[in-house]
Design a protein around this motif. Structure first.
Motif, PDB file in Angstrom:
ATOM      1  N   GLU A  19      37.916  -7.193   7.296  1.00 56.24           N
ATOM      2  CA  GLU A  19      37.699  -7.991   6.092  1.00 56.24           C
ATOM      3  C   GLU A  19      36.350  -8.709   6.142  1.00 56.24           C
ATOM      4  OE1 GLU A  19      39.857 -11.489   3.464  1.00 56.24           O
ATOM      5  OE2 GLU A  19      40.897 -10.605   5.182  1.00 56.24           O
ATOM      6  N   ILE A  20      35.944  -9.133   7.349  1.00 54.46           N
ATOM      7  CA  ILE A  20      34.630  -9.765   7.493  1.00 54.46           C
ATOM      8  C   ILE A  20      33.538  -8.806   7.061  1.00 54.46           C
ATOM      9  CG2 ILE A  20      32.957 -10.639   9.168  1.00 54.46           C
ATOM     10  CD1 ILE A  20      35.306 -11.718  10.791  1.00 54.46           C
ATOM     11  N   LEU A  21      33.642  -7.563   7.521  1.00 57.40           N
ATOM     12  CA  LEU A  21      32.628  -6.563   7.207  1.00 57.40           C
ATOM     13  C   LEU A  21      32.551  -6.281   5.714  1.00 57.40           C
ATOM     14  CD1 LEU A  21      33.132  -3.979  10.094  1.00 57.40           C
ATOM     15  CD2 LEU A  21      31.282  -5.626   9.835  1.00 57.40           C
ATOM     16  N   HIS A  22      33.674  -6.255   5.056  1.00 56.10           N
ATOM     17  CA  HIS A  22      33.681  -5.895   3.653  1.00 56.10           C
ATOM     18  C   HIS A  22      33.402  -7.069   2.724  1.00 56.10           C
ATOM     19  CE1 HIS A  22      35.560  -2.268   5.346  1.00 56.10           C
ATOM     20  NE2 HIS A  22      35.044  -1.683   4.296  1.00 56.10           N
ATOM     21  N   ARG A  23      33.604  -8.294   3.207  1.00 55.20           N
ATOM     22  CA  ARG A  23      33.312  -9.452   2.365  1.00 55.20           C
ATOM     23  C   ARG A  23      31.882  -9.939   2.529  1.00 55.20           C
ATOM     24  NH1 ARG A  23      37.939 -13.922   2.809  1.00 55.20           N
ATOM     25  NH2 ARG A  23      36.192 -15.131   1.967  1.00 55.20           N
ATOM     26  N   LEU A  26      25.655  -7.214   6.147  1.00 56.04           N
ATOM     27  CA  LEU A  26      25.025  -7.340   7.452  1.00 56.04           C
ATOM     28  C   LEU A  26      23.525  -7.083   7.316  1.00 56.04           C
ATOM     29  CD1 LEU A  26      27.727  -5.573   9.652  1.00 56.04           C
ATOM     30  CD2 LEU A  26      27.196  -8.003   9.562  1.00 56.04           C
ATOM     31  N   VAL A  27      22.947  -7.604   6.243  1.00 60.47           N
ATOM     32  CA  VAL A  27      21.512  -7.449   6.008  1.00 60.47           C
ATOM     33  C   VAL A  27      20.733  -8.098   7.149  1.00 60.47           C
ATOM     34  CG1 VAL A  27      19.582  -8.083   4.510  1.00 60.47           C
ATOM     35  CG2 VAL A  27      21.760  -7.359   3.502  1.00 60.47           C
ATOM     36  N   GLY A  28      19.838  -7.327   7.756  1.00 59.87           N
ATOM     37  CA  GLY A  28      18.995  -7.860   8.806  1.00 59.87           C
ATOM     38  C   GLY A  28      19.695  -8.126  10.125  1.00 59.87           C
ATOM     39  N   ALA A  29      20.916  -7.634  10.289  1.00 60.28           N
ATOM     40  CA  ALA A  29      21.668  -7.899  11.519  1.00 60.28           C
ATOM     41  C   ALA A  29      21.072  -7.150  12.706  1.00 60.28           C
ATOM     42  CB  ALA A  29      23.130  -7.493  11.339  1.00 60.28           C
ATOM     43  N   ASN A  30      21.199  -7.732  13.886  1.00 60.24           N
ATOM     44  CA  ASN A  30      20.752  -7.083  15.115  1.00 60.24           C
ATOM     45  C   ASN A  30      21.969  -6.473  15.799  1.00 60.24           C
ATOM     46  OD1 ASN A  30      19.524  -6.189  17.412  1.00 60.24           O
ATOM     47  ND2 ASN A  30      19.099  -8.213  18.272  1.00 60.24           N
ATOM     48  N   VAL A  44      29.386  -1.225   3.425  1.00 58.44           N
ATOM     49  CA  VAL A  44      28.719  -2.368   4.054  1.00 58.44           C
ATOM     50  C   VAL A  44      27.200  -2.256   3.859  1.00 58.44           C
ATOM     51  CG1 VAL A  44      28.280  -3.563   6.234  1.00 58.44           C
ATOM     52  CG2 VAL A  44      30.557  -2.663   5.737  1.00 58.44           C
ATOM     53  N   ASN A  45      26.551  -3.389   3.642  1.00 61.98           N
ATOM     54  CA  ASN A  45      25.103  -3.416   3.416  1.00 61.98           C
ATOM     55  C   ASN A  45      24.374  -3.722   4.724  1.00 61.98           C
ATOM     56  OD1 ASN A  45      22.495  -3.738   2.541  1.00 61.98           O
ATOM     57  ND2 ASN A  45      22.988  -5.145   0.873  1.00 61.98           N
ATOM     58  N   PHE A  46      23.700  -2.700   5.276  1.00 62.41           N
ATOM     59  CA  PHE A  46      22.938  -2.834   6.519  1.00 62.41           C
ATOM     60  C   PHE A  46      21.433  -2.838   6.265  1.00 62.41           C
ATOM     61  CE2 PHE A  46      26.925  -0.878   7.992  1.00 62.41           C
ATOM     62  CZ  PHE A  46      27.226  -1.645   9.103  1.00 62.41           C
ATOM     63  N   THR A  47      20.994  -3.206   5.084  1.00 64.45           N
ATOM     64  CA  THR A  47      19.571  -3.197   4.757  1.00 64.45           C
ATOM     65  C   THR A  47      18.768  -3.964   5.808  1.00 64.45           C
ATOM     66  OG1 THR A  47      19.965  -3.008   2.383  1.00 64.45           O
ATOM     67  CG2 THR A  47      17.847  -3.922   3.058  1.00 64.45           C
ATOM     68  N   ASP A  62      30.796   5.834   4.320  1.00 64.43           N
ATOM     69  CA  ASP A  62      30.729   6.190   2.903  1.00 64.43           C
ATOM     70  C   ASP A  62      30.253   5.008   2.069  1.00 64.43           C
ATOM     71  OD1 ASP A  62      31.750   8.615   3.657  1.00 64.43           O
ATOM     72  OD2 ASP A  62      33.766   8.268   2.837  1.00 64.43           O
ATOM     73  N   ASN A  63      29.262   5.269   1.199  1.00 71.38           N
ATOM     74  CA  ASN A  63      28.717   4.266   0.273  1.00 71.38           C
ATOM     75  C   ASN A  63      28.040   3.081   0.970  1.00 71.38           C
ATOM     76  OD1 ASN A  63      29.736   5.456  -2.308  1.00 71.38           O
ATOM     77  ND2 ASN A  63      31.700   5.091  -1.323  1.00 71.38           N
ATOM     78  N   ALA A  64      27.822   3.176   2.277  1.00 74.90           N
ATOM     79  CA  ALA A  64      27.116   2.100   2.982  1.00 74.90           C
ATOM     80  C   ALA A  64      25.629   2.138   2.641  1.00 74.90           C
ATOM     81  CB  ALA A  64      27.309   2.238   4.483  1.00 74.90           C
TER      82      ALA A  64
END
Length: 201
Positions: A19-23, A26-30, A44-47, A62-64
């Motif tokens: 739920e943490i991942l989907h809410r 993770l933009v800019g995460a290391n 999930v947004n990993f930009t 999928d759709n990340a």
């Protein structure tokens, strides 16, 4: 007189890791060398995130969103990355064997020296992607957009072997060699040269 504070629904903490991942994005995460095997990371947004050397084996992507993310040397073995966005991402030397990139966007992605045997690129958009010295043996590109793709002449799409499988594999045709269009493992996809493994406690 003390007052009891009540949390609103918006302040209620997530119930679990998924739920943490989907809410939260993770933009800019290391996440360099992170163990993300088998996780559901769909949407999930990993930009701009750092995923260098991360292990995403069997993860659902999928759709990340991986816009300008660093996935160099990452392992995406057997991932599902349908409709994911890898615009400007660096996938150099990553392990992409049997990844499903159907409908994915790989605009200007750096895919130099990747291993993408048996990968699926159905209807994917690889416009301006750089595939220098990458191995696509057995990969399928039905309906893919390959406009302005870079260094395709340096990529491997077929292997050439002497008749009877005696001798070394070559990557350019010549007399006496037989062209191989797909991986000898067929539909099976076993990881090659695994650099590290995780032991369950």
């Amino acid at each position: 007189m003390s007052k009891t504070c009540k949390r609103s629904k918006m302040e209620t903490p997530p119930a679990n890791y998924s739920e943490i991942l989907h809410r939260y994005s993770l933009v800019g995460a290391n996440l360099e060398r992170a163990n993300l095997r088998g996780l559901d990371l769909s949407g999930v947004n990993f930009t701009n995130s750092n995923l260098r050397g991360a292990d995403l084996t069997d993860a659902n992507l999928d759709n990340a969103i991986f816009v300008r993310a660093d996935l160099s040397r990452a392992c995406l073995h057997r991932c599902s990355a349908r409709n994911a966005d890898f615009t400007g991402a660096d996938l150099s030397m990553s392990y992409l064997r049997a990844v499903d990139f159907s409908g994915a966007r790989l605009w200007n992605a750096k895919m130099r020296r990747v291993t993408a045997k048996n990968a699926i690129f159905f209807d994917a958009d690889l416009t301006s992607a750089n595939i220098f010295q990458s191995d696509f043996l057995g990969a399928r590109f039905n309906g893919a957009i390959l406009d302005n793709i870079k260094n395709a002449d340096w990529a491997v799409f077929w292997w050439y072997i002497p008749e009877g499988w005696r001798g070394q594999i070559e990557y350019a045709p010549r007399e006496g060699l037989v062209r191989i269009d797909e991986s000898v493992t067929g539909g099976y996809s076993l990881q090659e040269n695994a650099s590290r493994q995780y032991n369950e406690d």
